[in-house]
Each structure stands twice: as C-alpha cells, then as structure tokens.
Write a protein that holds these residues in place. Sequence first.
Motif, PDB file in Angstrom:
ATOM      1  N   MET A 109     -59.952 -28.789  -2.226  1.00  0.00           N
ATOM      2  CA  MET A 109     -59.070 -28.032  -2.332  1.00  0.00           C
ATOM      3  C   MET A 109     -59.351 -26.216  -2.656  1.00  0.00           C
ATOM      4  O   MET A 109     -58.464 -25.448  -2.873  1.00  0.00           O
ATOM      5  CB  MET A 109     -58.057 -28.384  -3.132  1.00  0.00           C
ATOM      6  CG  MET A 109     -56.852 -29.622  -2.436  1.00  0.00           C
ATOM      7  SD  MET A 109     -55.388 -29.258  -1.801  1.00  0.00           S
ATOM      8  CE  MET A 109     -54.336 -28.722  -2.807  1.00  0.00           C
ATOM      9  N   GLY A 110     -60.227 -26.335  -2.567  1.00  0.00           N
ATOM     10  CA  GLY A 110     -60.876 -25.050  -3.335  1.00  0.00           C
ATOM     11  C   GLY A 110     -61.190 -24.645  -4.515  1.00  0.00           C
ATOM     12  O   GLY A 110     -61.053 -25.899  -6.052  1.00  0.00           O
ATOM     13  N   TYR A 111     -62.029 -24.264  -4.987  1.00  0.00           N
ATOM     14  CA  TYR A 111     -62.928 -23.680  -6.175  1.00  0.00           C
ATOM     15  C   TYR A 111     -61.345 -23.590  -8.178  1.00  0.00           C
ATOM     16  O   TYR A 111     -60.795 -23.388  -7.576  1.00  0.00           O
ATOM     17  CB  TYR A 111     -63.123 -22.813  -7.055  1.00  0.00           C
ATOM     18  CG  TYR A 111     -63.908 -21.986  -7.973  1.00  0.00           C
ATOM     19  CD1 TYR A 111     -64.806 -23.412  -8.266  1.00  0.00           C
ATOM     20  CD2 TYR A 111     -63.595 -21.184  -8.379  1.00  0.00           C
ATOM     21  CE1 TYR A 111     -66.053 -23.071  -9.675  1.00  0.00           C
ATOM     22  CE2 TYR A 111     -64.666 -20.888  -9.780  1.00  0.00           C
ATOM     23  CZ  TYR A 111     -65.459 -21.721 -10.291  1.00  0.00           C
ATOM     24  OH  TYR A 111     -66.523 -21.888 -11.762  1.00  0.00           O
ATOM     25  N   TYR A 112     -61.793 -24.907  -8.602  1.00  0.00           N
ATOM     26  CA  TYR A 112     -60.511 -25.448  -9.075  1.00  0.00           C
ATOM     27  C   TYR A 112     -60.159 -24.143 -10.799  1.00  0.00           C
ATOM     28  O   TYR A 112     -59.432 -23.523 -10.695  1.00  0.00           O
ATOM     29  CB  TYR A 112     -60.591 -26.665 -10.259  1.00  0.00           C
ATOM     30  CG  TYR A 112     -60.295 -26.538 -11.614  1.00  0.00           C
ATOM     31  CD1 TYR A 112     -59.386 -27.809 -11.394  1.00  0.00           C
ATOM     32  CD2 TYR A 112     -60.577 -26.434 -12.536  1.00  0.00           C
ATOM     33  CE1 TYR A 112     -58.273 -28.123 -12.261  1.00  0.00           C
ATOM     34  CE2 TYR A 112     -59.705 -26.827 -13.906  1.00  0.00           C
ATOM     35  CZ  TYR A 112     -58.607 -27.114 -13.709  1.00  0.00           C
ATOM     36  OH  TYR A 112     -57.936 -27.694 -14.581  1.00  0.00           O
ATOM     37  N   PRO A 113     -60.957 -23.160 -10.786  1.00  0.00           N
ATOM     38  CA  PRO A 113     -60.749 -21.848 -11.956  1.00  0.00           C
ATOM     39  C   PRO A 113     -60.207 -20.987 -11.087  1.00  0.00           C
ATOM     40  O   PRO A 113     -59.109 -20.699 -11.841  1.00  0.00           O
ATOM     41  CB  PRO A 113     -62.459 -21.692 -12.669  1.00  0.00           C
ATOM     42  CG  PRO A 113     -62.870 -22.408 -12.529  1.00  0.00           C
ATOM     43  CD  PRO A 113     -62.702 -23.537 -11.335  1.00  0.00           C
ATOM     44  N   LEU A 114     -60.269 -20.837  -9.515  1.00  0.00           N
ATOM     45  CA  LEU A 114     -59.241 -19.660  -9.337  1.00  0.00           C
ATOM     46  C   LEU A 114     -57.912 -20.396  -8.772  1.00  0.00           C
ATOM     47  O   LEU A 114     -57.423 -19.087  -8.785  1.00  0.00           O
ATOM     48  CB  LEU A 114     -60.247 -19.727  -7.944  1.00  0.00           C
ATOM     49  CG  LEU A 114     -59.205 -18.127  -6.673  1.00  0.00           C
ATOM     50  CD1 LEU A 114     -59.513 -17.219  -7.469  1.00  0.00           C
ATOM     51  CD2 LEU A 114     -60.403 -18.156  -5.274  1.00  0.00           C
ATOM     52  N   ARG A 115     -58.501 -21.379  -8.320  1.00  0.00           N
ATOM     53  CA  ARG A 115     -56.307 -21.932  -8.106  1.00  0.00           C
ATOM     54  C   ARG A 115     -55.703 -21.872  -9.523  1.00  0.00           C
ATOM     55  O   ARG A 115     -54.748 -21.516  -9.039  1.00  0.00           O
ATOM     56  CB  ARG A 115     -56.951 -23.352  -7.672  1.00  0.00           C
ATOM     57  CG  ARG A 115     -57.407 -23.454  -5.700  1.00  0.00           C
ATOM     58  CD  ARG A 115     -58.080 -25.063  -6.560  1.00  0.00           C
ATOM     59  NE  ARG A 115     -57.202 -26.251  -6.217  1.00  0.00           N
ATOM     60  CZ  ARG A 115     -57.227 -27.088  -6.577  1.00  0.00           C
ATOM     61  NH1 ARG A 115     -58.819 -27.675  -6.604  1.00  0.00           N
ATOM     62  NH2 ARG A 115     -56.792 -28.024  -7.113  1.00  0.00           N
ATOM     63  N   GLN A 116     -56.065 -21.996 -10.677  1.00  0.00           N
ATOM     64  CA  GLN A 116     -55.277 -21.555 -11.145  1.00  0.00           C
ATOM     65  C   GLN A 116     -55.247 -20.379 -11.986  1.00  0.00           C
ATOM     66  O   GLN A 116     -54.195 -19.929 -12.370  1.00  0.00           O
ATOM     67  CB  GLN A 116     -56.511 -22.140 -12.981  1.00  0.00           C
ATOM     68  CG  GLN A 116     -56.734 -23.976 -13.286  1.00  0.00           C
ATOM     69  CD  GLN A 116     -57.081 -24.140 -14.484  1.00  0.00           C
ATOM     70  OE1 GLN A 116     -58.454 -23.288 -14.721  1.00  0.00           O
ATOM     71  NE2 GLN A 116     -56.825 -24.956 -15.162  1.00  0.00           N
ATOM     72  N   ASN A 117     -55.946 -19.562 -11.436  1.00  0.00           N
ATOM     73  CA  ASN A 117     -55.667 -17.948 -11.431  1.00  0.00           C
ATOM     74  C   ASN A 117     -55.033 -17.304 -10.469  1.00  0.00           C
ATOM     75  O   ASN A 117     -53.738 -16.558 -11.029  1.00  0.00           O
ATOM     76  CB  ASN A 117     -57.070 -16.882 -11.449  1.00  0.00           C
ATOM     77  CG  ASN A 117     -58.449 -17.245 -12.383  1.00  0.00           C
ATOM     78  OD1 ASN A 117     -57.101 -17.265 -13.749  1.00  0.00           O
ATOM     79  ND2 ASN A 117     -59.264 -16.907 -12.308  1.00  0.00           N
ATOM     80  N   ILE A 118     -54.829 -18.306  -9.254  1.00  0.00           N
ATOM     81  CA  ILE A 118     -54.157 -17.350  -8.467  1.00  0.00           C
ATOM     82  C   ILE A 118     -52.656 -18.312  -8.556  1.00  0.00           C
ATOM     83  O   ILE A 118     -51.378 -17.668  -8.910  1.00  0.00           O
ATOM     84  CB  ILE A 118     -54.602 -18.307  -6.732  1.00  0.00           C
ATOM     85  CG1 ILE A 118     -55.073 -17.848  -6.629  1.00  0.00           C
ATOM     86  CG2 ILE A 118     -53.149 -18.331  -6.175  1.00  0.00           C
ATOM     87  CD1 ILE A 118     -55.702 -18.485  -5.201  1.00  0.00           C
ATOM     88  N   ALA A 119     -52.168 -20.241  -9.444  1.00  0.00           N
ATOM     89  CA  ALA A 119     -51.244 -20.562  -9.625  1.00  0.00           C
ATOM     90  C   ALA A 119     -50.504 -19.075 -11.075  1.00  0.00           C
ATOM     91  O   ALA A 119     -49.143 -19.380 -10.606  1.00  0.00           O
ATOM     92  CB  ALA A 119     -51.997 -21.740 -10.263  1.00  0.00           C
ATOM     93  N   GLU A 120     -51.112 -18.940 -11.828  1.00  0.00           N
ATOM     94  CA  GLU A 120     -50.877 -18.311 -12.360  1.00  0.00           C
ATOM     95  C   GLU A 120     -50.322 -16.865 -12.191  1.00  0.00           C
ATOM     96  O   GLU A 120     -49.380 -16.203 -12.427  1.00  0.00           O
ATOM     97  CB  GLU A 120     -51.758 -17.762 -13.597  1.00  0.00           C
ATOM     98  CG  GLU A 120     -52.143 -19.520 -15.044  1.00  0.00           C
ATOM     99  CD  GLU A 120     -53.141 -18.938 -15.250  1.00  0.00           C
ATOM    100  OE1 GLU A 120     -53.695 -17.651 -16.133  1.00  0.00           O
ATOM    101  OE2 GLU A 120     -53.328 -19.742 -16.409  1.00  0.00           O
ATOM    102  N   TYR A 121     -50.635 -16.454 -11.312  1.00  0.00           N
ATOM    103  CA  TYR A 121     -50.710 -14.600 -11.111  1.00  0.00           C
ATOM    104  C   TYR A 121     -49.366 -15.296 -10.463  1.00  0.00           C
ATOM    105  O   TYR A 121     -48.028 -14.206 -10.765  1.00  0.00           O
ATOM    106  CB  TYR A 121     -51.821 -14.433 -10.283  1.00  0.00           C
ATOM    107  CG  TYR A 121     -50.916 -13.770  -9.434  1.00  0.00           C
ATOM    108  CD1 TYR A 121     -50.839 -11.793  -9.374  1.00  0.00           C
ATOM    109  CD2 TYR A 121     -51.365 -13.462  -7.454  1.00  0.00           C
ATOM    110  CE1 TYR A 121     -50.582 -11.099  -8.778  1.00  0.00           C
ATOM    111  CE2 TYR A 121     -50.389 -12.040  -7.249  1.00  0.00           C
ATOM    112  CZ  TYR A 121     -50.913 -10.969  -7.372  1.00  0.00           C
ATOM    113  OH  TYR A 121     -50.111 -10.273  -6.924  1.00  0.00           O
ATOM    114  N   LEU A 122     -48.968 -16.174  -9.316  1.00  0.00           N
ATOM    115  CA  LEU A 122     -47.894 -16.248  -8.538  1.00  0.00           C
ATOM    116  C   LEU A 122     -46.792 -16.592  -9.590  1.00  0.00           C
ATOM    117  O   LEU A 122     -45.459 -16.248  -9.205  1.00  0.00           O
ATOM    118  CB  LEU A 122     -47.701 -17.733  -7.163  1.00  0.00           C
ATOM    119  CG  LEU A 122     -49.175 -17.235  -6.157  1.00  0.00           C
ATOM    120  CD1 LEU A 122     -49.390 -18.163  -5.299  1.00  0.00           C
ATOM    121  CD2 LEU A 122     -48.789 -16.205  -5.480  1.00  0.00           C
ATOM    122  N   GLN A 123     -46.739 -17.498 -10.290  1.00  0.00           N
ATOM    123  CA  GLN A 123     -46.128 -17.258 -11.171  1.00  0.00           C
ATOM    124  C   GLN A 123     -45.159 -16.661 -11.902  1.00  0.00           C
ATOM    125  O   GLN A 123     -43.797 -15.997 -12.475  1.00  0.00           O
ATOM    126  CB  GLN A 123     -46.529 -18.808 -12.602  1.00  0.00           C
ATOM    127  CG  GLN A 123     -45.890 -20.417 -11.963  1.00  0.00           C
ATOM    128  CD  GLN A 123     -47.179 -20.705 -13.692  1.00  0.00           C
ATOM    129  OE1 GLN A 123     -47.324 -20.539 -13.869  1.00  0.00           O
ATOM    130  NE2 GLN A 123     -47.661 -22.054 -12.704  1.00  0.00           N
TER     131      GLN A 123
END
Length: 472
Positions: free
Chosen positions: A151-165
């Motif tokens: 799925m990809g690097y976990y901390p980056l996915r967290q950052n992307i989710a927060e940015y998109l929200q």
Amino acid sequence: MKNSIADLWHFSLSPAGQHTLQEQLHDQIRDQILSGTIKPDIKMPSSRMLASRLGIGRNTVVYAYEQLVAEGYLETRKGAGTFSCHKVPDEFLNAGEPAYSSPLPSGNTASSNLHSGMAALDQFPHEIWTKYTNKAWRKVTKQQLHHDDPMGYYPLRQNIAEYLQASRNIKCNHEQIMIVSGLQQGLFILSKSLLHSDDQIILEDPGYYGLVASAQASGFPIHNLPIDTSGATLPKQTKGLLVTSPSRQYPHGYTMPHGRRAELLKWAYETESLILEDDYDSEFRYSGRPLNSMQGLDGGKRVIYGGTFSKTIFPAFRLGYLVIPKHLIEPVLTFRKAIDSYPGLVNQLSLHAFMESGEFARHIRKLRKIHGRRQKTFIELFTKHLGDLFALLPSDGGLHLVATPHSTVLGKDTRWCELAHNAAIGAAPLSQCFRATSKKHGMLLGFADIPDIDLEERLKKFSNTIRSETDY
C-alpha cells in the motif's frame, strides 16, 4: 546599519547576462545575506526605491523579493516593510559555502518549456527539499530498508489522508491510501482488479491521451464519452469504470456543477459501476473556492479518488495515490502484490518529511499565488499580441489555457504548437485530445512555467513567426 541598504550596494546587473535580471538580483541579495553584509533584522529598501537606484523595472525587484521571502531570507511585516530574517535557512550555514540551488535559468533550455501544463519549476524549493530529504535519510532504520508494504509507506499515507481531508473534503483514512507511480498505473491496477468481463472503461472525449494508453493496455473495451460545458455527460447503455475530472476537465478546464455530479453518482449506484475521480489541477484555483470532491459527496463508496504529485512537486517525481473504498481494498491489493510487490521507498521518505514539516502546504500556497499572477499576465499579453488570431477560453485555474483560432485560414494546430515551441512556450495540439467526437483545432498553452519577465518576449516572438508563416 542606519543608512539605507540601497545606498550601500555596489553590485551591478547585466541585461546581457546568462541569467535574468530577476535571478541576478535574487542571487546577489541572497549572497549579501549569507556573507553577513546584510545583517539580520535589517529593513530592505522599498521595491520602488531599489528599482530606481539600480535602473531596473519595479516588478523585477518585487519578484526577487517574493522569491527570497518564500525561501526564508526575507520576511514582510505588516505596516513596516520587508526585512532580512533573524535566521536564514539552516541548510546554508556551512562556513560560507555558496548555495548551489538558485532558480532555474530562463530561456529555451528547460525541457518543460516544450510541454503544456507544467507548474513553475523555477520556483521549486531545491534547498529546502534537499534539507528534508537528507534529514529523512539520516534517520532511516533497518526496518525501513526492508520496507515491503504494497500500500505504501505508512506515515506518508497518513500525511496524504490528512491533507486530502482538510483540502478536498475526502472521506478516508490512511488505510484506504495506496501509493502508485501515477494515475495511469492506478487506472491499470483498478481495471484489472475490479472490472468484470462485460464492463467497459469509460473515458471523457476529448480527454487526456495518457489514460487512453493505460485503458488499452488493460484489454477492456473503451467507451468514449462526450463532454459538454458541465464536463462528462451521463453514460448511456454502458457500465464499468468511468474516469472523470470534475474539478477541471482536461483539456477544456470546465468545472462540473453539483447537479451533474449527483447524476453521475446516481448512475454509478444504479448500474453498480465505479467512478475514478481524477482531481486534475485541483490545487491551482485562482478565484473562489473549489467545489467539494465527488468522493466527498459519495462518502467513499462508489468513487475512487486519484491524484499525483507531478504538478505540486515535479513531473519526474512519479508518485501518486488512490483513495480506495474500504470494500474494494482486498481485490486491488491482491492484484498490486502480483504485479508490483510494493512501491519504492526513496521518494516516499522524502515526501513524508517534506509534508510533515509543513513545507508542502507552504509550497502549494506559494505556487498558487505565482501561477495566478502568471496566468493573469499571460492572458493580458496574449490578448495584446495574438488576440486578433486566437481566443482564449475562460479559466479560473489550472496550468494551461486553451486558445482557439478565429479563422481556419491559420491552418492546423500541430504547426502552431511547433511555432510556440520555437518561442519557448509549452504547447500541445487540442485536436490530439479527441478520439470519437469531431476534432477541433486549438492549442493548450502553458503559462505557469514561464518566468514573468520572459512572458512578453516569448509571446511577441510567437506572434511574429505565426504571422510571417501564415501571412495573416
């Protein structure tokens, strides 16, 4: 330093130099700050005063100041003026070593000039990016070097989710984010893992040719869906995966109204189809607020949201993401493991550090301001020099403008684009975006990657060459 800095500067700028006056001024002010000639917390002269002192245009000083503010060398104080910062960016504090990453030179040397729709690559914060990349790699662990999450690097996915929200009202969490190399790879993965034998890939016509190639590689039939001024029309007698760009339709730039979005969502539910929302250029809107994402309206059930960092970081970065509905993650993940195992970690670590620091958000705000200014100037100068030959379609965002001819006497758009390239203006033929619907001739003209002070010279050259060739 009580005296005005403008009275103490002794350097000169050369109009015939390799770099533009703006770049020369930027570099020399920065060097004065780094060398200690300009001490911390010193008030800078006004742009008007410095321009008069140096015998240059005021805008040249304004743009140089803006660049230095964005990079952290200068700061503006409301009601007081512009000052040198208390602290300069710490990546430069290396015993007087020169800074190597100045803005890219203008002129016809950057390959991005040959493409429409490029961001202002001359504004990319090379030094800041290098700082956070180095910081990320100094802390890399053995476990990270064995990274194997498909799925990809976990901390980056967290950052992307927060940015998109926060920025696009996306309904998701980090578990739904899948890192991909770009939307073309994303479309291929989705079609091969989610579609049935009787499904079709439904593409906007006209639309982005890169998605056509990806759809063809999947082996599924392609349905070319006409657009109108509201974007994608309602698919009829077909189902499958609809790829649409509601925020800014490519190539025309139309924004899909809420009513049309609701119609497409209703179609997706009734036919058990899926929608891939390509949120093309959504970061760069220069007037008003963008409509919420279609995925946000849907709640993340039938809509898969996709985006890339090609425009916000740089094209060669090759990193994007999908926001996958929870009930679809398993089949998509299974197929991803079969073809790609997991995405490379290097760029993911760098982007995570860049986003975590807040620099990514600052970079977007800076680009939005610069792009908006360059679009306005481009429209004014294009109308001045080429307005009798072409009309520009209205646009309140994005990185390109569509120009259509007033007369068929001018010939074909492929030739116009060649002449635009000769003038160092990124351009692509509008006709090449059409497949099943009747072709129209025009140009997709990039404005964002052209330095402000070069805009008029390039447009004048383009105007002269096209008039000379067509005798118009």
